[in-house]
Design a protein around this motif. Sequence first.
Motif, PDB file in Angstrom:
ATOM      1  N   TYR A 275       0.798  -1.207  -0.233  1.00  0.00           N
ATOM      2  CA  TYR A 275       0.189  -0.091  -0.153  1.00  0.00           C
ATOM      3  C   TYR A 275       0.993   0.957   0.082  1.00  0.00           C
ATOM      4  CZ  TYR A 275      -3.730   2.910   1.129  1.00  0.00           C
ATOM      5  OH  TYR A 275      -4.730   4.025   1.250  1.00  0.00           O
ATOM      6  N   PRO A 276       0.377   2.171  -0.927  1.00  0.00           N
ATOM      7  CA  PRO A 276       1.315   3.300  -0.693  1.00  0.00           C
ATOM      8  C   PRO A 276       1.836   3.976   0.670  1.00  0.00           C
ATOM      9  CG  PRO A 276      -0.128   4.009  -2.016  1.00  0.00           C
ATOM     10  CD  PRO A 276      -0.973   2.387  -1.484  1.00  0.00           C
ATOM     11  N   TYR A 277       3.625   4.298   0.751  1.00  0.00           N
ATOM     12  CA  TYR A 277       3.163   4.345   1.852  1.00  0.00           C
ATOM     13  C   TYR A 277       3.605   6.094   2.724  1.00  0.00           C
ATOM     14  CZ  TYR A 277       7.192   4.989   5.536  1.00  0.00           C
ATOM     15  OH  TYR A 277       7.945   5.214   7.267  1.00  0.00           O
ATOM     16  N   ILE A 278       4.352   6.865   0.883  1.00  0.00           N
ATOM     17  CA  ILE A 278       4.386   8.468   1.051  1.00  0.00           C
ATOM     18  C   ILE A 278       4.032   8.887  -0.548  1.00  0.00           C
ATOM     19  CG2 ILE A 278       6.098   9.887   0.768  1.00  0.00           C
ATOM     20  CD1 ILE A 278       8.023   9.110   2.443  1.00  0.00           C
ATOM     21  N   LEU A 279       2.754   9.562   0.204  1.00  0.00           N
ATOM     22  CA  LEU A 279       3.009  10.917  -2.019  1.00  0.00           C
ATOM     23  C   LEU A 279       3.235  12.216  -1.887  1.00  0.00           C
ATOM     24  CD1 LEU A 279       0.239  11.378  -3.197  1.00  0.00           C
ATOM     25  CD2 LEU A 279      -0.803  11.982  -1.546  1.00  0.00           C
ATOM     26  N   THR A 280       3.719  11.888  -2.620  1.00  0.00           N
ATOM     27  CA  THR A 280       4.834  13.669  -2.912  1.00  0.00           C
ATOM     28  C   THR A 280       4.660  13.438  -4.434  1.00  0.00           C
ATOM     29  OG1 THR A 280       7.229  14.028  -2.566  1.00  0.00           O
ATOM     30  CG2 THR A 280       6.874  11.416  -3.515  1.00  0.00           C
ATOM     31  N   SER A 281       5.719  14.608  -4.955  1.00  0.00           N
ATOM     32  CA  SER A 281       5.893  14.590  -6.108  1.00  0.00           C
ATOM     33  C   SER A 281       6.932  14.709  -6.622  1.00  0.00           C
ATOM     34  CB  SER A 281       5.055  16.201  -6.078  1.00  0.00           C
ATOM     35  OG  SER A 281       6.349  17.169  -5.444  1.00  0.00           O
ATOM     36  N   TYR A 282       7.409  14.485  -8.202  1.00  0.00           N
ATOM     37  CA  TYR A 282       8.464  14.496  -8.403  1.00  0.00           C
ATOM     38  C   TYR A 282       8.789  16.092  -9.156  1.00  0.00           C
ATOM     39  CZ  TYR A 282      12.317  11.780 -10.775  1.00  0.00           C
ATOM     40  OH  TYR A 282      12.983  10.878 -11.628  1.00  0.00           O
ATOM     41  N   ARG A 489       2.783  15.721 -10.556  1.00  0.00           N
ATOM     42  CA  ARG A 489       2.062  16.042  -8.915  1.00  0.00           C
ATOM     43  C   ARG A 489       1.975  15.246  -7.781  1.00  0.00           C
ATOM     44  NH1 ARG A 489       3.097  21.526 -10.399  1.00  0.00           N
ATOM     45  NH2 ARG A 489       3.035  22.216 -12.295  1.00  0.00           N
ATOM     46  N   LEU A 490       1.858  14.264  -8.140  1.00  0.00           N
ATOM     47  CA  LEU A 490       0.858  12.887  -7.491  1.00  0.00           C
ATOM     48  C   LEU A 490       1.399  11.883  -7.792  1.00  0.00           C
ATOM     49  CD1 LEU A 490      -1.746  12.662  -5.620  1.00  0.00           C
ATOM     50  CD2 LEU A 490      -2.776  11.833  -7.692  1.00  0.00           C
ATOM     51  N   LEU A 491       2.856  11.710  -6.959  1.00  0.00           N
ATOM     52  CA  LEU A 491       3.466  10.493  -6.972  1.00  0.00           C
ATOM     53  C   LEU A 491       3.162   9.495  -6.030  1.00  0.00           C
ATOM     54  CD1 LEU A 491       5.842   8.584  -8.825  1.00  0.00           C
ATOM     55  CD2 LEU A 491       7.187  10.204  -6.848  1.00  0.00           C
ATOM     56  N   PHE A 492       2.848   7.778  -5.838  1.00  0.00           N
ATOM     57  CA  PHE A 492       3.038   7.557  -4.567  1.00  0.00           C
ATOM     58  C   PHE A 492       4.661   6.351  -4.559  1.00  0.00           C
ATOM     59  CE2 PHE A 492      -1.315   7.996  -6.275  1.00  0.00           C
ATOM     60  CZ  PHE A 492      -1.806   7.834  -5.229  1.00  0.00           C
ATOM     61  N   MET A 493       4.619   5.950  -3.720  1.00  0.00           N
ATOM     62  CA  MET A 493       6.051   5.601  -3.546  1.00  0.00           C
ATOM     63  C   MET A 493       5.575   3.917  -1.846  1.00  0.00           C
ATOM     64  SD  MET A 493       8.979   8.545  -2.969  1.00  0.00           S
ATOM     65  CE  MET A 493       9.782   7.864  -3.534  1.00  0.00           C
ATOM     66  N   SER A 494       5.808   3.145  -2.552  1.00  0.00           N
ATOM     67  CA  SER A 494       5.512   1.936  -1.937  1.00  0.00           C
ATOM     68  C   SER A 494       7.313   1.502  -1.300  1.00  0.00           C
ATOM     69  CB  SER A 494       4.491   1.111  -2.360  1.00  0.00           C
ATOM     70  OG  SER A 494       3.661   1.577  -3.404  1.00  0.00           O
ATOM     71  N   ILE A 495       6.682  -0.291  -0.859  1.00  0.00           N
ATOM     72  CA  ILE A 495       7.757  -0.455  -0.357  1.00  0.00           C
ATOM     73  C   ILE A 495       7.489  -2.295  -1.048  1.00  0.00           C
ATOM     74  CG2 ILE A 495       8.666  -1.794   1.762  1.00  0.00           C
ATOM     75  CD1 ILE A 495       8.581   0.873   2.255  1.00  0.00           C
ATOM     76  N   PRO A 496       8.903  -2.410  -1.569  1.00  0.00           N
ATOM     77  CA  PRO A 496       8.528  -3.993  -1.960  1.00  0.00           C
ATOM     78  C   PRO A 496       8.736  -4.854  -1.761  1.00  0.00           C
ATOM     79  CG  PRO A 496      10.194  -2.144  -3.064  1.00  0.00           C
ATOM     80  CD  PRO A 496       9.920  -1.652  -1.696  1.00  0.00           C
ATOM     81  N   ILE A 521       6.200  10.800   9.738  1.00  0.00           N
ATOM     82  CA  ILE A 521       6.577  12.365  10.146  1.00  0.00           C
ATOM     83  C   ILE A 521       7.293  12.587  10.591  1.00  0.00           C
ATOM     84  CG2 ILE A 521       5.367  14.635  10.011  1.00  0.00           C
ATOM     85  CD1 ILE A 521       2.957  13.610   9.228  1.00  0.00           C
ATOM     86  N   PHE A 522       7.462  12.414  12.257  1.00  0.00           N
ATOM     87  CA  PHE A 522       8.955  12.762  12.588  1.00  0.00           C
ATOM     88  C   PHE A 522       9.953  12.382  12.309  1.00  0.00           C
ATOM     89  CE2 PHE A 522      10.923  10.924  16.098  1.00  0.00           C
ATOM     90  CZ  PHE A 522      11.124  12.225  16.950  1.00  0.00           C
ATOM     91  N   TRP A 523      10.405  11.157  11.561  1.00  0.00           N
ATOM     92  CA  TRP A 523      11.658  10.231  10.737  1.00  0.00           C
ATOM     93  C   TRP A 523      11.919  11.165   9.686  1.00  0.00           C
ATOM     94  CZ3 TRP A 523       8.748   4.862  10.991  1.00  0.00           C
ATOM     95  CH2 TRP A 523       8.713   4.630  11.986  1.00  0.00           C
ATOM     96  N   ARG A 524      10.737  11.744   8.805  1.00  0.00           N
ATOM     97  CA  ARG A 524      11.326  12.263   8.126  1.00  0.00           C
ATOM     98  C   ARG A 524      11.928  14.046   8.792  1.00  0.00           C
ATOM     99  NH1 ARG A 524       6.316  12.211   3.801  1.00  0.00           N
ATOM    100  NH2 ARG A 524       7.478  14.229   2.964  1.00  0.00           N
TER     101      ARG A 524
END
Length: 604
Positions: A275-282, A489-496, A521-524
């Motif tokens: 499942y997407p871990y982080i929602l970010t942009s590229y 602008r809507l990039l999903f980053m997941s764990i393999p 959020i704290f770790w980032r």
Amino acid sequence: METMAWWIILLLCAGNSGAQLMDIASKSEPYLEESLFNLLLRLQLEETYDTLLVYGEDCVFHSLSRRLDVSTVLVSAGSTNFDWNFSSLTLIVSCDPEAEREATYRTLIKLQRNRRLLHLQGNIQPESVCNRYSQMEQYNIAMVREDFNQTGVVYACRLFENPKVDEVNLLDIREIYIENFKNMLGKPIRTVADLLPPRSMIYLDAKSGDKKLTGYVANLITNFAEKVNASLQLEDLGNKYIVREILKMVENEELDIGTTLDISLRTAILETSSYPYILTSYCLMLHVPAQLPYNMVYAIILDRLVLGIIFLLFCLLSVLLIYSKKMSWQDLSLANILLNDKSLRGLLGQSFPFPANASKHLRIIFCILCFASIMITTMYEAYLQSFFTNPPSESKIHSFRDIGKHHPVAIPSIEIDALIRTNNSNFQEIRKDDLVIFDNLPECYVLRDSFNSSYSFAVTGDRWSSYAEQQELFKEPVFYFARDLCFSRLLFMSIPLRAHLPYRHLFEEHMMRQQEFGLVIFWRGNSFFDMVRLGLTPLKDLSHPRAYSPSLLLEDVSGILKLYLAAMVLSIFCFLLELGEKKWRRWRDLAKQLCSKFDFRRGL
């Protein structure tokens, strides 16, 4: 004859015994069906199901399915041969351990976690059945024998416990199916870290001396291993610690979890991503535009619109001064308007002669002229002082086509492949000559981490946050995040994740809980400080600021001085031209007088 009689007697006895056995079996089968029906009702109480999937030929489960108020799918051949979109609330029952021969890949993945109930016949041992299904990574297995109506015993497979088969009575309060992976009893989880800060960083523990991982991706994996009481088997790839190798190993099921991030631009098979871990942009990470030199300050403060307004005001005041002087349009001409001495000197804030007996109209015009001169000179003086203190920057890049005018973009080949595969329209606008492609992912990231000024870079929004925090230490920022130049602008980053990972649901639940509690959020937010603590990022200024100049140099005002010199030369030329015109008129008048006298005497 006697022998024949004995054979007839034996056959009659055998037939009578067989009839008695058939009668017993026919009497016991309803009791078995009723016991199994009670078992299915109990299973529905433990965890509801809305579909009953029956594998195998005709057996007692077929008749039971008519009594249950659920949908029933009968697969007598043992395989569906096509992709079934089964609900997750499906109970699988098999007439014998060999009845289920499912071969469809996606159906196997969908039904991997579903509960299975098997009917054992003959001398088949439950241990062998558990081992068989364990090889297929299916662990929610329960079995009943033919004498279930008498014993009421259900044989349930247990993965990590000893013994491997647990006997649960139908009247027991214990659950038949348990979550095997909530306690893995130290079983290793195979993983490889990409060692790309701040995702995953390796360090030596000061107390134990062991290698440990940290980072906002590594912390998620290590916390999950602690939660399910598992151990991390961290494999070393040597110099091949790149994302491409990790993703390939996950797809080949050589790893359970990859300690890296897979982007939605690249992912083709969703079964190998969580499942997407982080929602970010590229987007692009571009150089901050350089400040304009001081000699350009005078040019940028002269806005065309403002100059046009000032010129119209000058012409209007000139016309009013000419009319108010004699209350007549007699002296109105283009030369008097454009070369009006009082209006020009008044707007420039210089003194001009004031008539002794000026009318009220003329006094009002002079007041307007003085007020306009104060506003104009104050405005431009404020502009000059502000821009000399902190000159404005050059214009930013607003188009992908203009990237090559500044610096080429350094980008890894794995990201290039993902952009090409998704047919990214923004990427297609960049010329190939404006790209520098790196096959080695860490090499490109090292250049980016060192803020190399020879390239621009592509970066995700989560990585940029640590760069932005690092640049707070710089005297001048080097790069900025171009939010209007984004590939996505809507990039999903997941764990393999491995396709057949049996505890995928536990990992994704753990991941969402970490997000919910704000730990991600704290770790980032602490990524930059973790990199500094581990010595991966230096606490020094990498911006290479230019030398400080305490005062303006002659070259900074050389442009305005040249313009001033040109204006002085033009003024002197006009002055000499005016003197020449006066002398020419004097000589012309003198010549006319002489000619008139000569003509008069000749006439006499």
